[in-house]
Every structure is written in structure tokens, then in C-alpha cells.
Design an enzyme around this catalytic site. Structure first.
Site, mmCIF file in Angstrom:
data_model
loop_
_atom_site.group_PDB
_atom_site.id
_atom_site.type_symbol
_atom_site.label_atom_id
_atom_site.label_comp_id
_atom_site.label_asym_id
_atom_site.label_seq_id
_atom_site.Cartn_x
_atom_site.Cartn_y
_atom_site.Cartn_z
ATOM 1 C CB SER A 65 -0.877 -0.005 1.262
ATOM 2 O OG SER A 65 -1.551 1.231 1.417
ATOM 3 C CE1 TYR A 70 -4.115 -1.899 5.680
ATOM 4 C CE2 TYR A 70 -3.544 0.401 5.313
ATOM 5 C CZ TYR A 70 -3.890 -0.840 4.824
ATOM 6 O OH TYR A 70 -4.015 -1.027 3.467
#
Length: 226
Positions: A138, A150
Site C-alpha cells: 500500500s 495498519y
């Protein structure tokens, strides 16, 4: 041995994984699919055709279940040419102080452990075909996000991709890490139609797979135009 290239996709029942399966089959690949949702996997195989797609239900964070996925998929298709380690999740409670450690446990299991297990279990098969390992990281794995656990798991995915690439290079394998910005998937409660579409990431997977074998696409970063 199949004349088509065989790709294993984790997290294949929705979002990026599902759309990547569709794109790859459109371009002549055959796909082995895994996720926790048997109903969604069965529907996807029905859509793609059972000559093109095969599924094994599993929790990718469970080593023994994932081992069955790999072995059954190779037994079904006869080989493994590439892997798209796409399974992942986020959390609802953001930050460190306000975060939920139980959510972290689940997320670390799928974003980190499942990724390393997928690589561990598929390397011996990819070595035979001088294959390709592709990771969904990501943009969160390349920037600072305030207190984000995250984001830290995606930093792991990014760094692991670099390390795995060096290991695979020893026997002619390729490794690509894909770092999307915000993608309009079920990950979010509200639709975000002006952000990336899962098809954009699927196209990046296809691009990395179809470049000449002399060329390793080390990483691809995708960001919404708006």
C-alpha cells in the site's frame, strides 16, 4: 503441464483479488483462488468457468490450511507460475493509543503472517517455473500515517517484498510489490468512486506478469488522480 500460466491468488473472493482473477482469465491465465468465503469463491469460479478457475477455501493466516491450498492447486493444474499474495485487512479503530489490540492481532495475522506463509509454501513450486511472486502492499507502506498499525503492517509487506526479490533473484525468479493508494472496495463503508478501482490494481498485476522475463518490475505505485 498446462499451456496456460497458473496464478494463485489469496484474498480472491472480493475487491482487488476478485477483479484480478477476472482480468487474468480474460488474458488467458488460469487461476487458483483462496479466501475464507466459500460462497463467493464458488460464485467466482462459476463466473470464470471451472476450466479456468479452481478454489480452495482457507484462512490464509493458518499455515496448515494454506498448505492445503498450495498442494491442491498444484495437483489440480500441474504447476504454479505466479502468486498474487493479496489477502489483507485494515482496522476500524485507528491510531496506537486509541487502537484495539484484538484487531491488531487479526490484522497482523493476515497482513504479515499470511504473506510470509504464502511465500514460504510456494517458493519450491515457483522455483521449478522460474516464477513470479506479487505482493499487495500500500502507499501506507511508504509514508508516515499518524500512529497507524495498519500502515506499519504495510511497511512490513513493502520491505518483505524487497528482501524476497533478492532471494528469488538467485534462481531467476521475479518479485513485484504493488503499492496502491485508496481503492474503492468493500474495505470502506462508503463508496469512493473517484478513487482507484480494483481493476487498476488488476491491470498492474497483469503488467508485471506480461513484461519480458529479462525485466523485473520491482514495484508499482498507483495513486488516484483526484
Amino acid at each position: 503441464m498446462s499451456n496456460s500460466k497458473i496464478i494463485l491468488i489469496t484474498g480472491a473472493s472480493s475487491g482487488i483479488g476478485r477483479e484480478t482473477a477476472r482480468v487474468l482469465v480474460e488474458h488467458g491465465y488460469k487461476v487458483a483462488l483462496t479466501a475464507r468465503s466459500e460462497d463467493k469463491l464458488k460464485a467466482l469460479v462459476d463466473e470464470l468457468g471451472d476450466s479456468n478457475a479452481y478454489f480452495v477455501k482457507a484462512d490464509a493466516s493458518k499455515l496448515d490450511e494454506l498448505e492445503q491450498v498450495v498442494e491442491k492447486s498444484v495437483a489440480h493444474f500441474g504447476q504454479l507460475d505466479a502468486v498474487f499474495a493479496n489477502a489483507g485487512m485494515g482496522v476500524s479503530a485507528t491510531g496506537t493509543e486509541g487502537g484495539d489490540p484484538q484487531e491488531w492481532d487479526k490484522m497482523i495475522d493476515i497482513n504479515i503472517k499470511a504473506l510470509t506463509y504464502t511465500a514460504k509454501l510456494t517458493m519450491k513450486h515457483l522455483r521449478k517455473t522460474e516464477g513470479h511472486f506479487i505482493i499487495t502492499s500500500s502507499i501506507a507502506g511508504k509514508i508516515t500515517l499518524k500512529g497507524s498499525i495498519y500502515g506499519a503492517t504495510k511497511w512490513f509487506a513493502y520491505g518483505f517484498g524487497k528482501n524476497l526479490s533478492a532471494e528469488m533473484k538467485e534462481w531467476g525468479g521475479r518479485c513485484t510489490t504493488i503499492c496502491p493508494g485508496m481503492v474503492n472496495t468493500e474495505f470502506f463503508d462508503e463508496a469512493k468512486p473517484d478513487k482507484l478501482d480494483p481493476r487498476d490494481v488488476a491491470d498492474a498485476v497483469l503488467y508485471s506478469l506480461t513484461t519480458n522475463e529479462r525485466c523485473n518490475i520491482d514495484e508499482i505505485t498507483l495513486m488516484p488522480t483526484k
